[in-house]
Design an enzyme around this catalytic site. Structure first.
Site, PDB file in Angstrom:
ATOM      1  N   SER A   1       0.829  -5.453  -6.181  1.00 27.50           N
ATOM      2  CA  SER A   1       1.171  -4.783  -4.919  1.00 27.50           C
ATOM      3  C   SER A   1       1.625  -5.796  -3.882  1.00 27.50           C
ATOM      4  O   SER A   1       1.181  -6.948  -3.878  1.00 27.50           O
ATOM      5  CB  SER A   1      -0.068  -4.032  -4.397  1.00 27.50           C
TER       6      SER A   1
ATOM      7  N   TYR B   1      -9.070  -3.942  -1.613  1.00 29.67           N
ATOM      8  CA  TYR B   1      -8.081  -3.486  -2.608  1.00 29.67           C
ATOM      9  C   TYR B   1      -7.023  -4.576  -2.804  1.00 29.67           C
ATOM     10  O   TYR B   1      -6.731  -4.982  -3.932  1.00 29.67           O
ATOM     11  CB  TYR B   1      -7.419  -2.185  -2.140  1.00 29.67           C
TER      12      TYR B   1
ATOM     13  N   LYS C   1      -6.023  -7.198  -6.189  1.00 27.43           N
ATOM     14  CA  LYS C   1      -4.694  -7.439  -6.775  1.00 27.43           C
ATOM     15  C   LYS C   1      -4.391  -8.940  -6.800  1.00 27.43           C
ATOM     16  O   LYS C   1      -3.910  -9.483  -7.805  1.00 27.43           O
ATOM     17  CB  LYS C   1      -3.613  -6.699  -5.982  1.00 27.43           C
TER      18      LYS C   1
HETATM   19  C1  WQD Z   1       3.067   3.489   5.645  1.00 24.53           C
HETATM   20  C2  WQD Z   1       3.384   3.556   7.132  1.00 24.53           C
HETATM   21  C3  WQD Z   1       1.432   3.576   8.537  1.00 24.53           C
HETATM   22  C4  WQD Z   1      -0.038   7.470   7.172  1.00 24.53           C
HETATM   23  C5  WQD Z   1      -0.307   1.150   1.291  1.00 24.53           C
HETATM   24  C6  WQD Z   1      -1.009   0.073   0.530  1.00 24.53           C
HETATM   25  C7  WQD Z   1      -0.086  -0.479  -0.526  1.00 24.53           C
HETATM   26  C8  WQD Z   1       0.454   0.638  -1.383  1.00 24.53           C
HETATM   27  C9  WQD Z   1       1.167   1.664  -0.525  1.00 24.53           C
HETATM   28  C10 WQD Z   1      -0.911   0.866  -3.323  1.00 24.53           C
HETATM   29  C11 WQD Z   1       2.494   2.641   7.978  1.00 24.53           C
HETATM   30  C12 WQD Z   1       2.209   4.881   8.652  1.00 24.53           C
HETATM   31  C13 WQD Z   1       0.714   6.317   7.327  1.00 24.53           C
HETATM   32  C14 WQD Z   1      -0.132   8.393   8.254  1.00 24.53           C
HETATM   33  C15 WQD Z   1       1.303   6.983   9.574  1.00 24.53           C
HETATM   34  N1  WQD Z   1      -0.569   1.289  -2.099  1.00 24.53           N
HETATM   35  N2  WQD Z   1       1.367   6.087   8.497  1.00 24.53           N
HETATM   36  N3  WQD Z   1       0.552   8.116   9.413  1.00 24.53           N
HETATM   37  O1  WQD Z   1      -0.126   1.072   4.376  1.00 24.53           O
HETATM   38  O2  WQD Z   1       2.346   0.513   3.953  1.00 24.53           O
HETATM   39  O3  WQD Z   1       0.754   0.581   2.023  1.00 24.53           O
HETATM   40  O4  WQD Z   1       0.200   2.135   0.417  1.00 24.53           O
HETATM   41  O5  WQD Z   1      -0.408   0.003  -3.980  1.00 24.53           O
HETATM   42  O6  WQD Z   1      -0.784  -1.381  -1.329  1.00 24.53           O
HETATM   43  O7  WQD Z   1      -1.331  -0.959   1.416  1.00 24.53           O
HETATM   44  O8  WQD Z   1       1.403   2.700   3.148  1.00 24.53           O
HETATM   45  O9  WQD Z   1       1.866   5.093   3.393  1.00 24.53           O
HETATM   46  O10 WQD Z   1      -0.387   4.218   4.158  1.00 24.53           O
HETATM   47  O11 WQD Z   1       1.666   3.676   5.487  1.00 24.53           O
HETATM   48  O12 WQD Z   1       1.909   6.763  10.631  1.00 24.53           O
HETATM   49  O13 WQD Z   1      -0.810   9.459   8.182  1.00 24.53           O
HETATM   50  O14 WQD Z   1       3.129   4.870   7.586  1.00 24.53           O
HETATM   51  O15 WQD Z   1       0.959   3.157   9.818  1.00 24.53           O
HETATM   52  O16 WQD Z   1       3.293   2.130   9.052  1.00 24.53           O
HETATM   53  P1  WQD Z   1       1.085   1.159   3.502  1.00 24.53           P
HETATM   54  P2  WQD Z   1       1.075   3.997   4.020  1.00 24.53           P
END
Ligand code: WQD
Length: 337
Positions: free
Chosen positions: A126, A151, A155
């Site tokens: 990741s 998490y 990785k």
């Molecule tokens: C994306 C953007 C949030 C939810 C994570 C893990 C990564 C991978 C993918 C496993 C950010 C914003 C999110 C919400 C929002 N997982 N957001 N409202 O954090 O980039 O990555 O998931 O491998 O390892 O770290 O993904 O989809 O949670 O967030 O505004 O309800 O969307 O702040 O900017 P992230 P995400």
């Protein structure tokens, strides 16, 4: 003689899409999964999509006798390792369970592979291994670490374990694929992401809001140093990601040693851009409000993609609009499964 590929954790979101690609290409596929974050009927749906049925074992991959029985029953040529817990927030609440499970499955897998002389391994890593010290676009030569949650540390630690294993056994062929933000679903609408409970990730929260399952999307912060103030991410279609795994399998068939390779599009899309694209391509409103930043979030995260192109001859092809269309189709179909 077709190759047999073993997918621990292969009933999940990414694993099932990789299984669909492999089955379609004529590989024999064996899936082992404890179904803690997946449903068993995905096997039936894989057969519906491809006309071919993978072998399936409902086991804990960390259980050595159970895993040995799988390797005894099949002449496995290569392994693609998806078996691990993956919720960032949950890992902060339950760090020991995350280290036990994610490291435990990996160590047992390596022991059983060695006992059966299986040398090819692709690992589901990741972009979180880049931590907070590096800046986008992330290149694979950047130092690992500075992770903001257990998490991400699992990785980074597993990548290190695999590097050390490759030094000890030069015949090993290992590729760590660093995913950016996998979204979307197979065009059939038969397989996709099935988050447990309230989605942590953006796209499933968007689709559930559009479907009326959730009242409103909270946009975590609009005061980041980005064009519209919201977070910027490298969203990649899960089918492009799956094709990247097939390309990595072709690579490990010919190359020994350890490599880390990014699987991203190399393009950043903001939270609000994704929301607006989803609403317009699907002609469905996505109500949202601006909420405070989520702790641990980066402002900007996207991949450098040169190495994947150079070593794997692979690059992502699907657009953000494709991701939004396919995610919405899956949301509408998965309600009926
Ligand atoms: C994306 C953007 C949030 C939810 C994570 C893990 C990564 C991978 C993918 C496993 C950010 C914003 C999110 C919400 C929002 N997982 N957001 N409202 O954090 O980039 O990555 O998931 O491998 O390892 O770290 O993904 O989809 O949670 O967030 O505004 O309800 O969307 O702040 O900017 P992230 P995400």
């Amino acid at each position: 003689m077709s190759k047999t590929v073993f997918l621990p954790g292969g009933a999940g979101f990414i694993g099932s899409h990789v299984a669909a690609e492999l089955l379609t290409l004529g590989y024999d596929v064996v899936i082992a999964d404890d179904l803690s974050n997946a449903r068993g009927d995905v096997i039936d749906r894989l057969e519906q999509i491809t006309g071919r049925r993978p072998a399936f074992y409902r086991i804990d991959v960390a259980d050595r006798p159970a895993l040995t029985a799988v390797f005894d029953a099949h002449a496995i040529d290569a392994v693609i390792h998806f078996a691990g817990f993956k919720a960032v927030g949950e890992s902060v609440e339950k760090p020991v369970a995350y280290y036990r499970n994610n490291l435990g499955t990996t160590l047992t897998l390596l022991e059983v592979m060695a006992a059966h002389n299986v040398k090819e391994l692709i690992f589901s890593s990741s972009a979180t291994v880049y931590g907070v010290e590096n800046e986008a676009p992330y290149t694979e030569d950047m130092p690992r670490g500075g992770c903001t949650n257990p998490y991400g540390w699992t990785k980074a630690m597993i990548e290190q374990i695999l590097e050390d294993a490759c030094v000890a056994d030069p015949a090993l062929r290992v590729v760590c694929l660093r995913y950016f933000n996998p979204v979307g679903a197979h065009e059939s609408g038969l397989i996709g992401e099935l988050p447990n409970g309230i989605p942590n990730n953006l796209m499933p929260y968007i689709t559930q809001t559009a479907a009326g399952v959730r009242k409103e999307l909270a946009v975590f912060g609009n005061d980041y140093p980005t064009p519209d103030g919201t977070g910027v991410r490298d969203f990649i279609h899960v089918v492009d990601l799956a094709k990247g795994h097939v390309a990595a399998l072709c690579y490990t068939a010919k190359h020994t040693g350890w490599e880390a390779i990014n699987l991203g599009t190399g393009r950043g899309t903001s939270v609000l851009e994704l929301v607006d694209t989803f609403a317009s391509v699907n002609a469905v409103p996505v109500p949202y409000h601006i909420a405070p930043r989520r702790s641990g979030d980066l402002a900007v995260c996207y991949a450098a993609t040169d190495k994947a192109k150079r070593l794997l001859g692979w690059q992502a092809e699907k657009t953000v609009a494709d991701m939004c269309r396919d995610s919405w189709r899956w949301q509408q179909h998965s309600d009926k499964l």
